[in-house]
Design a protein around this motif. Sequence first.
Motif, short mmCIF file in Angstrom:
data_model
loop_
_atom_site.label_atom_id
_atom_site.label_comp_id
_atom_site.label_asym_id
_atom_site.label_seq_id
_atom_site.Cartn_x
_atom_site.Cartn_y
_atom_site.Cartn_z
N GLN A 12 39.37 42.36 31.22
CA GLN A 12 38.67 41.08 31.17
C GLN A 12 39.16 40.21 30.02
O GLN A 12 39.31 38.99 30.16
CB GLN A 12 37.17 41.32 31.05
N THR B 63 40.88 36.18 41.11
CA THR B 63 39.51 35.76 40.80
C THR B 63 38.60 36.91 40.42
O THR B 63 37.50 36.69 39.92
CB THR B 63 38.90 35.03 42.01
N GLY B 64 39.05 38.14 40.67
CA GLY B 64 38.21 39.28 40.34
C GLY B 64 38.99 40.58 40.41
O GLY B 64 40.05 40.65 41.03
N VAL C 43 39.33 37.39 33.60
CA VAL C 43 38.85 37.59 34.97
C VAL C 43 37.85 38.75 34.98
O VAL C 43 38.13 39.80 34.40
CB VAL C 43 40.02 37.88 35.94
N SER D 237 48.64 37.94 38.38
CA SER D 237 47.97 36.68 38.03
C SER D 237 48.95 35.52 37.98
O SER D 237 48.57 34.36 38.11
CB SER D 237 47.26 36.82 36.69
#
Length: 396
Positions: free
Chosen positions: A363, A343-344, A368, A337
Amino acid sequence: MNELLPIILSIVVGLAVIGGLIPVFLKARRSSQNYTGPRDANDPAPLEESDAHGGGTLVADRPETQAPPSDEDVEEEAELPTTPALETPLPVAGRLVRLRERLAKSNNALGKGLLALLSRDTIDEDVWEEVEETLLLADIGTDSTMELVDTLRERVKVLGVRSPEHVQAMLREELIKLIDPAMDRTLNITRHDDRPAVLMVVGVNGVGKTTTVGKLARVLVAEDKDVLLGAADTFRAAAAEQLATWGARVGVPTVKSDVDGADPASVAFEAVKAGIDAEVDVVMIDTAGRLQNKVGLMDELGKVKRVIEKQATVDEVLLVLDATTGQNGLTQAKVFSEVVNITGIVLTKLDGTAKGGIVVAIQKTLGVPVKLVGLGEGPDDLAPFDAESFVDALLA
């Protein structure tokens, strides 16, 4: 003079013959030099680029197509093996049901353990410690564990009764809240007006990035998307061929280099360029496995993204994580990151050997969402993640 006439006529005839043969010879020679074997009329010309890093030759690998046989070829063709038909991926909607059933049948310690503990006649401090331990062992994470235990304490106190039905309903509500169904889990794969959506897939060695790209291509094809793959993992032996094989099974072309160790950024650039020229919907870029402690390799990953952005936006960066690695996956996620904008998450191997709480921990740590999950080795064992379906499977 009369004696020289036959000699002159012989010379003229000889020159005429030689002059007629020269063009024929040159034409035949040029044809032999330019011939590169049979080529399908639908195949694009090879993409070539050489840069300071030695990009080599880039080629668009398309599934082979065959012209209809002529009458004289029918007898000979009957003796040859037939070309295998393209596979039809399973519909995406049916995968969610199948994955949920598979997870429900697995040895799920999280849901079963919590249900057993909270259904006891007496819940004292020892039981709450067991609940806390169960959550921590499921890789939910310390902060999320404390949050969930405090909420459960309060609800059990207010509820008064602890029938399995009440406990399951309570757990379902709280676990869904923890996983956060409000997070946007859609893939950004909508084509722009003048260019395709671009999706990068990243992750450390061994988590199955190339396989994930291949499986995701099947998901997109099942949704009637026109897809092109870019084999930017130029360091792992046979990675490009593996990706091209995945693509060929569903009729998706792959741009790859025929030179080992070619510049990954060059391959990614040419793949996006080919996608723009071909007006496809989505270009997916497979990248090399990056060990999080290899600073140079992480910098290379950032370079791939920057080079792509010279001609298109990177709409989605998916980080592939092996669910069985637990908290080690969090360390990997943090490093990635910092290099590219994740983004996922794609969570693979989320079966009986994995700890389902890792979904919550990832998460909460990155902010994310988990967008895709895999529960097997089959070609269609990849599906969009759904918070409610996941929790229902845990508590089944």
